[in-house]
Design an enzyme around this catalytic site. Structure first.
Site, short mmCIF file in Angstrom:
data_model
loop_
_atom_site.label_atom_id
_atom_site.label_comp_id
_atom_site.label_asym_id
_atom_site.label_seq_id
_atom_site.Cartn_x
_atom_site.Cartn_y
_atom_site.Cartn_z
N LYS A 124 10.85 18.08 -10.73
CA LYS A 124 9.63 17.47 -11.25
C LYS A 124 8.40 18.22 -10.72
O LYS A 124 8.51 19.00 -9.77
CB LYS A 124 9.57 16.00 -10.83
CG LYS A 124 9.46 15.81 -9.32
CD LYS A 124 9.72 14.38 -8.91
CE LYS A 124 9.64 14.27 -7.40
NZ LYS A 124 10.30 13.09 -6.86
N TYR A 140 -22.20 27.90 2.90
CA TYR A 140 -22.94 26.67 2.61
C TYR A 140 -23.08 25.80 3.86
O TYR A 140 -22.11 25.56 4.57
CB TYR A 140 -22.21 25.85 1.54
CG TYR A 140 -22.31 26.42 0.15
CD1 TYR A 140 -23.54 26.54 -0.50
CD2 TYR A 140 -21.16 26.81 -0.52
CE1 TYR A 140 -23.61 27.04 -1.80
CE2 TYR A 140 -21.23 27.32 -1.81
CZ TYR A 140 -22.46 27.43 -2.44
OH TYR A 140 -22.52 27.93 -3.71
N ARG A 156 9.09 -0.09 -5.08
CA ARG A 156 8.30 0.61 -6.09
C ARG A 156 8.82 0.28 -7.48
O ARG A 156 8.21 -0.46 -8.21
CB ARG A 156 8.37 2.12 -5.80
CG ARG A 156 7.33 2.94 -6.48
CD ARG A 156 7.31 4.38 -5.99
NE ARG A 156 8.56 5.11 -6.21
CZ ARG A 156 8.72 6.40 -5.95
NH1 ARG A 156 7.76 7.09 -5.43
NH2 ARG A 156 9.88 6.99 -6.18
#
Ligand SMILES: *Cc1c(COP(=O)(O)O)cnc(C)c1O
Length: 374
Positions: free
Chosen positions: A35, A266, A133
């Site tokens: 997956k 930055y 789940r």
């Protein structure tokens, strides 16, 4: 023109890790989890390696991934673990995908679809034995099983559950879950046929929970070279180790000298304390090299570890190479993986990012050009 950054995937390491999982599984079949584009490693290519090495099946989350595997010519059984919903059911028949049913409603919908098509489909049932789940709780599982058993057009080919904390080598919870799973299966009516495939173990289950192999195992992260808890080595000492599969590679595009007291990047979060030599890398958070890695990460250049300084920006990262006189534009800079004697592991990067190796591999792998190396 190609990006200046790429991930390199070692096919040899994939095969090595597959075989290590198989050895550790104690005779069980291996379903390779592919997956999320094989955790960032490239689903189609990884599936080919696992098929060549003897994988019995492949596992994906969604139907669209299963269809992509079929289009690539893959003929192994492909189990779909998540997106089995009424809208996707026809694809299971069209593309010969194997559904995992979490409850009676979806099993009934599959049954209706099968009857309508005059077909029979094999499905697997999911028990929620502690993950909280998806799936049917152990107390209602026998009822679920008996009802599905009577449905026309479907055949129960397997039963599964999933470990919530098998990566924790110190807990007893996985042993308890294994016991609950197998005991629930022993009490089913009618009894489970001997060819019904019981599968439970993810990588943590395979590596750390004795006896969890059952009929089939489902490794994911271990195939991609990482230990589920981030700590190398297994309960069974003295065995071969997993090998890292992914390298994430950039290159030096500029080398420059700046004086002491120069604010870097930055926000000037880093100010040089000495005359400093900087190498500029054309990689940033757009490529998954997250801003959270600023001032924490290190990279390898010429085999040496050098620190990232200042903020990582969208497309640029700066590293301090003071004292390394030979570094030149074009030199390889390794953000993940080995170079010379040096090595930056996915677990180390995960530590800097305050996450786990899984997320690092998906992020780097799925945002960058892949290159497969023998
Ligand atoms: C992702 C997944 C696995 C693999 O888990 P790892 O911890 O990566 O080994 C196994 N089973 C199921 C159902 C999964 O979704």
């Amino acid at each position: 023109m190609k990006s200046l950054n790429r991930v390199q995937i070692s096919l040899k390491a994939l095969a090595h890790n597959f075989n290590l999982c198989r050895q550790q599984a104690g005779g069980a079949d291996v379903l390779a989890m592919v997956k999320a584009d094989a955790y960032g490693h490239g689903m189609v290519e990884c599936a080919r390696v696992f098929a060549d090495q003897g994988a019995k099946a492949l596992g994906v989350a969604e139907v669209r991934e299963g269809i992509a595997l079929r289009r690539s010519g893959c003929t192994l059984p492909v189990y779909v673990f998540a997106g089995v919903i009424p809208q996707t059911l026809s694809a299971f028949f069209q593309h010969r995908l194997t559904p995992v049913a979490v409850d009676l409603a979806i099993a009934e919908a599959l049954s209706r679809e099968a009857v309508k098509r005059g077909r029979e489909i094999e499905l697997h049932l999911k028990m929620d034995a502690g993950m909280g789940r998806q799936g049917t709780l152990p107390a209602s599982f026998a009822h679920f099983y008996t009802r599905v058993h009577k449905l026309p057009g479907v055949r129960i080919a397997g039963i599964m559950a999933h470990f919530p904390m098998s990566e924790d080598r110190s807990t007893n919870s996985s042993v308890e879950l294994l016991k609950l799973f197998t005991q629930t299966l022993e009490r089913l009516d009618p009894p489970l046929p001997p060819d019904c495939c019981r599968h439970l173990a993810n990588s943590g289950g395979i590596l750390y929970v004795p006896g969890a192999g059952l009929d089939m195992v489902r490794p994911g992260i271990a195939l991609y070279g990482c230990y589920p808890d981030g700590i190398p080595g297994r309960a069974a000492a003295g065995d071969r180790e997993l090998q890292p599969v992914m390298r994430f590679v950039s290159q030096v595009i500029q080398v420059r000298e700046v004086p002491r007291g120069t604010g870097i990047g930055y926000g000037h979060t880093f100010v040089t304390q000495r005359p400093t030599t900087i190498a500029v890398l054309p990689v940033g958070y757009e490529d998954g090299y997250l801003r959270a890695l600023s001032t924490k990460a290190a990279v390898l250049i010429r085999g040496q570890r050098v620190p990232v300084i200042g903020r990582i920006s969208m497309n640029l990262t700066l590293v301090d190479i003071t004292g390394m006189d030979t570094v030149m534009p074009g030199d390889e800079a390794v953000l993940l993986g080995g170079q010379g004697e040096g090595e930056i592991t996915a677990d180390e990067v995960a530590g800097w990012m305050n996450t786990i190796s899984y997320e690092v591999l998906c992020l780097f792998g799925n945002l960058n050009r892949r290159e497969f190396v023998a």
